[in-house]
Design an enzyme around this catalytic site. Structure first.
Site, short mmCIF file in Angstrom:
data_model
loop_
_atom_site.label_atom_id
_atom_site.label_comp_id
_atom_site.label_asym_id
_atom_site.label_seq_id
_atom_site.Cartn_x
_atom_site.Cartn_y
_atom_site.Cartn_z
N HIS A 111 0.83 -1.20 0.00
CA HIS A 111 0.00 0.00 0.00
C HIS A 111 0.87 1.26 0.00
O HIS A 111 0.73 2.13 0.88
CB HIS A 111 -0.93 -0.02 1.22
CG HIS A 111 -2.34 0.38 0.92
ND1 HIS A 111 -3.18 -0.40 0.16
CD2 HIS A 111 -3.05 1.48 1.26
CE1 HIS A 111 -4.35 0.18 0.06
NE2 HIS A 111 -4.30 1.32 0.71
N ARG B 297 -4.03 -4.30 -9.51
CA ARG B 297 -4.68 -5.10 -10.56
C ARG B 297 -4.01 -4.85 -11.92
O ARG B 297 -3.88 -5.78 -12.73
CB ARG B 297 -6.17 -4.78 -10.60
CG ARG B 297 -6.92 -5.30 -9.37
CD ARG B 297 -8.41 -5.10 -9.46
NE ARG B 297 -8.85 -3.73 -9.32
CZ ARG B 297 -9.04 -3.10 -8.16
NH1 ARG B 297 -8.79 -3.71 -7.02
NH2 ARG B 297 -9.46 -1.84 -8.13
N ASP C 165 -3.30 6.93 -2.70
CA ASP C 165 -4.52 6.43 -3.32
C ASP C 165 -4.15 5.66 -4.58
O ASP C 165 -3.04 5.78 -5.10
CB ASP C 165 -5.45 7.60 -3.66
CG ASP C 165 -6.88 7.16 -3.95
OD1 ASP C 165 -7.21 6.00 -3.65
OD2 ASP C 165 -7.66 7.96 -4.49
N GLY C 166 -5.10 4.86 -5.08
CA GLY C 166 -4.88 4.13 -6.32
C GLY C 166 -4.13 2.82 -6.15
O GLY C 166 -3.72 2.21 -7.14
N ASN C 167 -3.95 2.36 -4.89
CA ASN C 167 -3.18 1.13 -4.67
C ASN C 167 -3.88 -0.09 -5.26
O ASN C 167 -3.23 -0.94 -5.87
CB ASN C 167 -2.97 0.93 -3.17
CG ASN C 167 -2.06 1.98 -2.56
OD1 ASN C 167 -0.85 1.96 -2.74
ND2 ASN C 167 -2.66 2.93 -1.84
N GLY C 168 -5.20 -0.20 -5.06
CA GLY C 168 -5.92 -1.36 -5.59
C GLY C 168 -5.90 -1.41 -7.10
O GLY C 168 -5.66 -2.47 -7.69
N ARG C 169 -6.16 -0.28 -7.73
CA ARG C 169 -6.15 -0.24 -9.20
C ARG C 169 -4.75 -0.53 -9.74
O ARG C 169 -4.59 -1.26 -10.73
CB ARG C 169 -6.63 1.13 -9.68
CG ARG C 169 -8.15 1.31 -9.63
CD ARG C 169 -8.55 2.77 -9.77
NE ARG C 169 -8.30 3.49 -8.52
CZ ARG C 169 -8.23 4.81 -8.42
NH1 ARG C 169 -8.36 5.56 -9.51
NH2 ARG C 169 -8.02 5.39 -7.26
N THR C 170 -3.73 0.01 -9.08
CA THR C 170 -2.36 -0.25 -9.52
C THR C 170 -2.01 -1.72 -9.33
O THR C 170 -1.34 -2.32 -10.18
CB THR C 170 -1.37 0.64 -8.74
OG1 THR C 170 -1.74 2.01 -8.88
CG2 THR C 170 0.04 0.45 -9.25
#
Length: 450
Positions: free
Chosen positions: A275, A286, A279-284
């Site tokens: 993490h 995937r 922000d944007g950790n989940g999208r990055t």
């Protein structure tokens, strides 16, 4: 969401269990620590009836011992220095074989659908689907229909949700371009910058890791309950470099073999665990899964949308992370769940292509000899117009949908206008092309005239 109950520590169980003579038989009966055909977590096992008259503690102790005998260690550790590990039970291996077979070879369908002329149309559809659903997982509220119209038409996004989706689409396109490049910290930061551009409260945080001077961004569920606290910010550069080294490692005969899809899933997991961004950790995470799969030659991955499946079961998605963390960093739970997700996504792709093949054949029948005069892009547009008579097309949207030049797209549309299948209208300063009001009859008339 309900946080999984951590299992009792094995050393404590062994210290208090009165009888040890059950271990030999029960371990033999539980190959790879699989119970009732599944790789169960303590949080599930504690609600089930143990086999052979065992207590739940005895059952779990035997299961853990069986798993430890075949466990494999990864060169990645948590913030306390404990390595992540995994097992290869039968379900995992079956799904690994399925994914490798179905993402590294050719799609086994009629060439009419899977040929290079048509592939870009399906690729764009897939990139849009993944961009929309991956963003919706993170809170974007725009519908698929509106998002598709925005991307295909080239119009600017109207709000933060649309910006998130467009950013994701651009990042997915960028990953396709970078598939042969090694993973670096700069590449990860660049992808996160693309993903978050224009969506952050602090624009300066785009494309960079959190710093020790900032409050670490933790992970919470919808009810505000803490799910995960990532490692300290001062360790991010070193830990992310270790992840890049792991991502770029090639298969070796010197150590345990790690199937490529499990390497990609490990990268997905570790990005969520580290993490590193505001922000944007989940999208990055995937997106990096896609990079890893493409980098390892699993080219059909570009045509599937894993986020479409994940969005339908977000609690299970989060739980796959938590099960690993609360059970000695055992990534088998994460692998097992996500291999099932990829399997389902591949099934959806095959169903989609089968349906498209039938639609193309049906359209060719309707157009009879027109298939000799209309190319595959024009056939796809006419087919879409039969389904959606209120849709309109521009040179830009047609070019975007099929990845052709503006001039090629213009020629396609002009030819359809001259065939009386489309009519041209002026909207503002540009022209758009819309299906004629009686398109089905126009197709019949055109066929009769030929």
């Amino acid at each position: 969401m309900q946080i999984p109950v951590p299992p009792p520590p094995l050393n404590e169980l062994l210290a208090r269990l009165e009888s040890k003579n059950f271990f030999g038989k029960i371990v033999q009966d539980l190959p790879y620590g699989v119970s009732q055909g599944r790789y169960l977590h303590w949080d599930s096992m504690r609600h089930r009836t143990p086999p052979n008259g065992l207590t739940h503690d005895q059952w779990w102790a035997a299961t853990k011992i069986a798993r430890l005998t075949v466990q494999r260690r990864l060169p990645l550790a948590d913030e306390h220095g404990r390595f992540f590990n995994y097992c290869l039970p039968d379900d995992v291996m079956r799904n690994v074989d399925f994914v490798i077979t179905n993402t590294g070879g050719r799609i086994g369908l009629n060439e009419e659908v899977a040929n290079p002329t048509n592939r870009d149309q399906y690729l764009v559809d897939s990139l849009i689907e993944e961009s929309v659903t991956s963003s919706q997982i993170e809170g974007a509220s725009t519908s698929r229909r509106v998002a598709r119209e925005m991307i295909r038409s080239g119009r600017p996004p109207r709000d933060r949700s649309e910006t998130m989706i467009l950013n994701n689409f651009r990042a997915m396109e960028r990953v396709g371009e970078l598939r042969h490049e090694p993973l670096t910290i700069d590449l990860i930061c660049d992808l996160q910058r693309i993903v978050t551009e224009g969506t952050l409260d602090d624009p300066e945080s785009a494309g960079r890791f959190q710093t020790p001077a900032e409050a670490r961004i933790a992970v919470f569920d919808d009810q505000g309950e803490l799910l995960h606290t990532p490692p300290p910010a001062e360790t991010i550069p070193e830990r992310m470099q270790a992840l890049c080294d792991f991502a770029n490692a090639k298969a070796s005969t010197d150590g345990p073999y790690l199937p490529g899809v499990l390497r990609a899933l490990t990268i997905h997991f570790m990005m969520g665990y580290e993490h590193p961004f505001e922000d944007g950790n989940g999208r990055t995470a995937r997106i990096l899964f896609y990079w890893s799969m493409l980098n390892q030659g699993f080219w059909i991955t570009e045509f599937i949308s894993v986020s479409r499946i994940l969005k339908g079961a977000q609690a299970k998605y989060a739980r796959s992370y938590l099960l690993t963390e609360v059970d000695d960093n055992d990534l088998t739970y994460f692998f097992d769940y996500h291999l099932g997700v990829i399997h389902t996504a591949i099934d959806h792709l095959n169903q989609y292509l089968t349906r498209k093949m039938a639609e193309v054949k049906e359209l060719r029948t309707k157009l009879r000899n027109e298939a000799d005069y209309l190319n595959s892009r024009q056939l796809a547009l006419v087919q879409n117009s039969l389904k959606h008579p209120d849709v309109s097309y521009s040179v830009l949207s047609h070019s975007m949908s099929h990845r052709v030049s503006g001039e090629t797209a213009r020629q396609d549309l002009v030819a359809l206008e001259q065939a009386n299948l489309l009519e041209r209208r002026r909207v503002g300063k540009r022209f758009v092309y819309a299906p004629v009001s009686n398109l089905a009859d126009a197709i019949k008339d055109l066929s009769a005239a030929r």
